[in-house]
Design a protein around this motif. Structure first.
Motif, PDB file in Angstrom:
ATOM      1  N   SER A 261       0.823  -1.209   0.000  1.00 51.16           N
ATOM      2  CA  SER A 261       0.000   0.000   0.000  1.00 51.16           C
ATOM      3  C   SER A 261       0.853   1.254   0.000  1.00 51.16           C
ATOM      4  CB  SER A 261      -0.935   0.012   1.207  1.00 51.16           C
ATOM      5  OG  SER A 261      -1.920  -0.967   1.072  1.00 51.16           O
TER       6      SER A 261
ATOM      7  N   VAL B 221      -6.222   0.650   3.323  1.00 50.04           N
ATOM      8  CA  VAL B 221      -5.570  -0.622   3.633  1.00 50.04           C
ATOM      9  C   VAL B 221      -4.441  -0.417   4.633  1.00 50.04           C
ATOM     10  CG1 VAL B 221      -4.186  -2.509   2.641  1.00 50.04           C
ATOM     11  CG2 VAL B 221      -6.257  -1.721   1.472  1.00 50.04           C
TER      12      VAL B 221
ATOM     13  N   CYS C 146      -4.111  -2.269   8.179  1.00 46.79           N
ATOM     14  CA  CYS C 146      -2.876  -2.968   8.578  1.00 46.79           C
ATOM     15  C   CYS C 146      -2.355  -2.453   9.917  1.00 46.79           C
ATOM     16  CB  CYS C 146      -1.808  -2.807   7.503  1.00 46.79           C
ATOM     17  SG  CYS C 146      -2.172  -3.713   5.983  1.00 46.79           S
TER      18      CYS C 146
ATOM     19  N   LEU D 278      -8.389  -7.915   7.221  1.00 52.14           N
ATOM     20  CA  LEU D 278      -7.581  -8.218   6.038  1.00 52.14           C
ATOM     21  C   LEU D 278      -8.391  -8.905   4.947  1.00 52.14           C
ATOM     22  CD1 LEU D 278      -4.232  -9.333   7.698  1.00 52.14           C
ATOM     23  CD2 LEU D 278      -4.765  -7.153   6.586  1.00 52.14           C
TER      24      LEU D 278
ATOM     25  N   MET E  32      -7.997  -6.776   1.477  1.00 56.60           N
ATOM     26  CA  MET E  32      -7.167  -7.287   0.371  1.00 56.60           C
ATOM     27  C   MET E  32      -7.898  -7.325  -0.978  1.00 56.60           C
ATOM     28  SD  MET E  32      -4.194  -7.479   1.578  1.00 56.60           S
ATOM     29  CE  MET E  32      -4.642  -6.157   2.662  1.00 56.60           C
TER      30      MET E  32
ATOM     31  N   ALA F 204      -6.633  -5.309  -4.257  1.00 61.77           N
ATOM     32  CA  ALA F 204      -6.388  -6.029  -5.510  1.00 61.77           C
ATOM     33  C   ALA F 204      -7.237  -5.490  -6.656  1.00 61.77           C
ATOM     34  CB  ALA F 204      -6.656  -7.525  -5.313  1.00 61.77           C
TER      35      ALA F 204
END
Length: 125
Positions: A4, A45, A49, A88, A92, A96
């Motif tokens: 990221s 993101v 995280c 997550l 994710m 993506a």
């Protein structure tokens, strides 16, 4: 988090950033920086995280708090682990599909930066 942050740096610009890629514009840009595309998905993101890293710390402390075969902190381990998996698992696919899959490579900026790289002196000698 690394991916990221790399996407954010590679997308930085339009005037003084790296400008190696162009992320899909999902949100209006800055009013004081016309042409700027805010990297909202990589930023979101990165925040997810950061939360997962905090959960990992909590799990680590809880794991160290057990005595012999007994650990009264197993509920906090399970809670934070499931929360991290959920975070997550949601983040994710967004990264993506809304950032990695859709970005465009800015070959002109990459070629220009590469032509200024001092390593070319070594390669030519």
């Amino acid at each position: 988090m690394k991916i990221s942050n790399d996407l954010r740096w590679m997308n930085s610009g339009p005037l003084t950033g790296l400008g190696e890629i162009e992320l899909e514009a999902l949100q209006p840009g800055s009013s004081i920086m016309p042409g700027k595309v805010n990297p909202v998905i990589p930023e979101a993101v990165t925040m997810a995280c950061a939360d997962v890293i905090g959960n990992d710390t909590s799990i680590t402390v809880a794991g160290q708090s057990g005595n012999f075969q007994l650990n009264v902190m197993l509920p906090v381990v399970a809670y934070n682990l499931l929360k991290s998996i959920n975070l997550l698992g949601n983040a994710m696919p967004l990264l993506a599909n809304k950032a990695i899959k859709t970005f465009k490579v800015n070959s002109k900026n990459i070629d220009e930066s590469l032509s200024k790289n001092p390593i070319l002196v070594t390669a030519r000698s």
